[in-house]
Design a protein around this motif. Structure first.
Motif, short mmCIF file in Angstrom:
data_model
loop_
_atom_site.label_atom_id
_atom_site.label_comp_id
_atom_site.label_asym_id
_atom_site.label_seq_id
_atom_site.Cartn_x
_atom_site.Cartn_y
_atom_site.Cartn_z
N ILE A 183 5.14 0.73 5.69
CA ILE A 183 3.71 0.97 5.93
C ILE A 183 3.48 2.42 6.37
CG2 ILE A 183 1.69 0.28 7.26
CD1 ILE A 183 2.71 -1.81 5.22
N MET A 184 2.46 3.04 5.79
CA MET A 184 2.15 4.46 5.99
C MET A 184 2.03 4.86 7.46
SD MET A 184 -1.94 4.85 5.33
CE MET A 184 -3.14 3.93 6.31
N GLN A 185 2.06 6.19 7.67
CA GLN A 185 1.87 6.75 9.01
C GLN A 185 0.39 6.87 9.37
OE1 GLN A 185 4.95 7.40 10.74
NE2 GLN A 185 5.36 6.15 8.92
N GLY A 186 -0.46 6.84 8.36
CA GLY A 186 -1.90 6.99 8.58
C GLY A 186 -2.50 7.85 7.49
N TYR A 187 -3.79 8.19 7.64
CA TYR A 187 -4.48 9.05 6.68
C TYR A 187 -4.52 10.48 7.19
CZ TYR A 187 -6.15 4.66 4.65
OH TYR A 187 -6.23 3.40 4.07
N TRP A 188 -4.30 11.41 6.29
CA TRP A 188 -4.27 12.83 6.64
C TRP A 188 -5.60 13.27 7.24
CZ3 TRP A 188 -0.94 16.62 7.39
CH2 TRP A 188 -1.36 17.94 7.36
N ASN A 189 -5.52 13.89 8.43
CA ASN A 189 -6.69 14.44 9.11
C ASN A 189 -7.82 13.42 9.29
OD1 ASN A 189 -5.65 16.93 9.56
ND2 ASN A 189 -6.79 18.00 7.98
N SER A 190 -7.47 12.16 9.50
CA SER A 190 -8.51 11.14 9.63
C SER A 190 -8.07 10.03 10.57
CB SER A 190 -8.84 10.57 8.24
OG SER A 190 -9.98 9.75 8.31
N ALA A 191 -7.99 10.38 11.85
CA ALA A 191 -7.55 9.41 12.85
C ALA A 191 -8.51 8.23 12.95
CB ALA A 191 -7.41 10.09 14.21
N GLU A 192 -9.80 8.49 12.80
CA GLU A 192 -10.79 7.43 12.94
C GLU A 192 -10.65 6.40 11.81
OE1 GLU A 192 -15.67 6.94 13.03
OE2 GLU A 192 -14.77 8.92 13.41
N THR A 193 -10.47 6.87 10.58
CA THR A 193 -10.29 5.95 9.45
C THR A 193 -8.97 5.20 9.57
OG1 THR A 193 -11.53 7.49 8.07
CG2 THR A 193 -10.30 5.78 6.93
N THR A 194 -7.95 5.90 10.04
CA THR A 194 -6.64 5.27 10.24
C THR A 194 -6.74 4.11 11.22
OG1 THR A 194 -5.45 7.33 9.79
CG2 THR A 194 -4.27 5.63 11.02
N ALA A 195 -7.48 4.32 12.30
CA ALA A 195 -7.60 3.29 13.34
C ALA A 195 -8.28 2.02 12.82
CB ALA A 195 -8.38 3.85 14.52
N LYS A 196 -9.09 2.16 11.78
CA LYS A 196 -9.76 0.99 11.21
C LYS A 196 -8.82 0.15 10.35
CE LYS A 196 -14.28 3.28 10.99
NZ LYS A 196 -15.34 3.81 10.08
N ILE A 197 -7.73 0.78 9.89
CA ILE A 197 -6.82 0.14 8.95
C ILE A 197 -5.50 -0.29 9.60
CG2 ILE A 197 -5.48 0.52 6.82
CD1 ILE A 197 -8.46 0.23 6.35
N LEU A 198 -5.01 0.55 10.52
CA LEU A 198 -3.75 0.27 11.21
C LEU A 198 -4.01 -0.12 12.65
CD1 LEU A 198 -1.35 3.17 10.07
CD2 LEU A 198 -1.43 0.84 9.19
N ASP A 199 -3.46 -1.25 13.08
CA ASP A 199 -3.55 -1.63 14.48
C ASP A 199 -2.29 -2.41 14.86
OD1 ASP A 199 -3.85 -4.23 13.50
OD2 ASP A 199 -5.99 -4.36 13.94
N ARG A 200 -2.31 -3.07 15.99
CA ARG A 200 -1.12 -3.76 16.48
C ARG A 200 -0.65 -4.87 15.53
NH1 ARG A 200 -2.66 -8.56 19.14
NH2 ARG A 200 -4.92 -8.79 19.37
N HIS A 201 -1.56 -5.34 14.66
CA HIS A 201 -1.18 -6.39 13.72
C HIS A 201 -0.49 -5.83 12.48
CE1 HIS A 201 -3.42 -9.36 16.01
NE2 HIS A 201 -4.49 -8.61 15.97
N GLY A 202 -0.78 -4.57 12.16
CA GLY A 202 -0.21 -3.96 10.98
C GLY A 202 -1.26 -3.29 10.13
N TYR A 203 -1.04 -3.28 8.81
CA TYR A 203 -1.93 -2.65 7.85
C TYR A 203 -2.91 -3.68 7.30
CZ TYR A 203 -3.29 -1.27 3.09
OH TYR A 203 -3.99 -1.04 1.93
N HIS A 204 -4.19 -3.45 7.54
CA HIS A 204 -5.24 -4.34 7.05
C HIS A 204 -5.56 -3.96 5.61
CE1 HIS A 204 -6.50 -6.33 10.92
NE2 HIS A 204 -5.71 -5.36 11.36
N THR A 205 -5.16 -4.82 4.67
CA THR A 205 -5.27 -4.50 3.25
C THR A 205 -6.71 -4.50 2.74
OG1 THR A 205 -5.07 -6.80 2.52
CG2 THR A 205 -3.02 -5.55 2.83
#
Length: 524
Positions: free
Chosen positions: A378-400
């Motif tokens: 599972i990815m490290q996140g989105y480049w230069n987009s912490a806010e968008t990353t937080a919507k997709i990645l959380d303690r449960h994992g990657y929200h598809t």
């Protein structure tokens, strides 16, 4: 594969070159190149990159068709510790300008095919260190940085591995999503993400050095890049064919080169079934052991046609994944294809999938929720987009973003995108169900259903379809759909077109198709 898994992506090439230096790694038109030759070229190119100042963590952009130069450049960038950013081949100048600026790229590697679009991107405003072009044709003297011919770049004398020390948590690539349903996002994948997923795919598909993979998908697309890495991981052979617009050439080359593996997205198989001599070539595809499909939902009716058309010895392997997962998440074993034909299978090794409700509570078998995945891929996140990353990645994992369920046997099913439900009158409708019904009429090659604003219903369903032949019109398709769909699920309109608009990776471009519907008149 080696007993100890590769920790860095370029180790796939280096280990295969060490074990099988003379084995053919790549076939492309008249070119046949060994692992030893590709690794030597990649080392030379990596040294050139280092000489012009490329260092660990730098972003290096690639914009090329599938070819030897692409493969050499890809592994060379990784050898320097830099990050590969593959650009889609259909990017326009404005998008290139924005992305190069967002990435603060240090080098751009391309070919003469893309010189004009790069010229129009005003590269002279960026502080990049070099532009490297394969077989350059245009005048680049006005640039404030050097333009280097790719062919000159590989004239370095040293051919040995660089062996730069780096941790596998370092970024290997930033791959931009196609943006078919929104703004493209830069998916950050580490060496560990890619090597873990590559190992799992090799294990699931039982890949060996005897495999010969036909590649018609672009390497800039995560699935295409996965094909390259998996075959190089096992020292197999990659056959590049960039002429899928003429599918007969693909079939003929598969026969000639004794291809064992073929991979595609749903539209790839739709066109092989209806626009190629696949059926007639059934008895000649003696080496083809497996066809894999990913890149979106493929209707059961298409799978059943493939079962009939492909040789009896050819497995059909359905896979499911995402760019954010480094490629693959699940795999449906061929032995279960007929009895679980709508399933995406079970998680590949190293991946865990849960079905969660909106509160994050895990749901039991048979209950529909969102598919959420976790694992080293599972990815490290989105480049230069912490806010968008937080919507997709959380303690449960990657929200598809995909809605689905697990059955009592542990097989997963996807019903459609979480955000794709269309409210028509008082009904919430999944477009995928309507698309499957339209394709099941056996009148069309592919279909897309879109919700269009309507004063009475809020939204109405409009279907865009590619008929199999000119004798089929929208009325005939609608009448057949009425045999399997309730009235409220029938499209208000069916528009017939020669071909649905696609992204450069072969997937249907929903934005362009929606625009086509908005600008067209009555159905044809």
């Amino acid at each position: 594969m080696d007993e100890k898994p590769a920790s860095l992506v370029h180790h796939f090439l280096e280990r295969s070159a060490q074990k099988y230096p003379d084995k053919i790694a790549l076939i492309h038109e008249n070119i046949r190149v060994s692992y030893g030759e590709i690794n030597s070229l990649a080392n030379k190119f990596a040294r050139l990159l280092s000489d012009i100042g490329v260092k660990q963590g730098d972003r290096v952009v690639m914009m090329m068709d599938n070819c030897l130069e692409y493969i050499v450049s890809y592994y060379a960038i990784l050898k320097t510790g830099a990050i590969v950013i593959p650009f889609s081949n259909d990017l326009k100048p404005g998008s290139i300008t924005n992305l190069v600026n967002e990435l603060r790229a240090t080098v751009i590697i391309s070919s003469t095919k893309f010189e004009k679009v790069l010229k129009a991107s005003h590269l002279n405003q960026f502080s990049i260190q070099a532009l490297i072009i394969s077989n350059p044709k245009l005048d680049w003297e006005s640039l404030p940085f050097p333009m280097i011919s790719w062919q000159e770049a590989i004239k370095q004398k040293k051919q040995t591995n660089l062996n730069i020390r780096m941790d596998n948590s370092a970024l290997a690539s930033i791959i931009y999503t196609s943006g078919s349903t929104g703004t493209p996002k830069g998916v950050m994948l580490s060496h560990k993400n890619i090597t873990a997923n590559t190992s799992s795919i090799c294990q699931s598909l039982n890949l060996t050095c005897e495999d010969i993979q036909m590649v018609v998908l672009p390497f800039f697309y995560v699935m295409g890049k996965s094909l390259l890495n998996t075959l190089f991981a096992v020292a197999g052979t990659v056959v590049i064919n960039n002429k899928f617009a003429f599918p007969a050439t693909v079939i003929n080359q598969m026969i000639k080169e004794k291809v064992t593996m073929f991979s595609g997205v749903p539209s790839t198989y739709a066109y092989l079934l209806h626009r190629s001599p696949l059926k007639a070539a059934k008895d000649k595809l003696t080496s083809l052991r497996c066809c894999t499909q990913a890149g979106g939902h493929m209707p059961a009716s298409v799978k059943r046609q493939l079962i009939q058309v492909l040789p009896d010895h050819t497995d059909i392997c359905i896979m499911y994944g995402a760019t954010e997962a480094s490629a693959r998440l699940t795999y449906l074993e061929p032995t279960h294809l007929k009895n679980k034909i709508d399933s995406i299978g079970k998680p590949i090794p190293g991946v865990e999938i849960k079905i969660l409700d909106e509160s994050g509570v895990s749901l039991s078998a048979g209950h529909t929720g969102e598919l959420v995945a976790s694992g080293e891929n599972i990815m490290q996140g989105y480049w230069n987009s912490a806010e968008t990353t937080a919507k997709i990645l959380d303690r449960h994992g990657y929200h598809t973003g995909d809605q689905g369920y697990m059955d009592e046997d542990g097989f997963y099913f996807v019903n459609g995108r979480k955000d794709s439900l269309i409210k028509v009158g008082g009904h919430r409708i999944t477009p995928q169900e309507i698309e499957d019904a339209i394709i099941a009429t056996d009148f069309v090659i592919e279909a897309l259903v879109i919700g269009v604003d309507d004063a009475m219903l809020g939204k109405k369903l409009v279907a865009l379809v590619t008929p199999k032949d000119n004798e089929i019109d929208s009325n005939k398709i609608m009448a057949r759909c009425a045999e399997f769909l309730p009235k409220y699920k029938l499209p208000s309109e069916i528009q017939c077109v020669k071909m649905l608009k696609k992204n450069a990776n072969g997937k249907i471009d929903k934005n362009k198709c929606a625009e086509l519907i908005r600008t067209s008149g009555n159905s044809t």
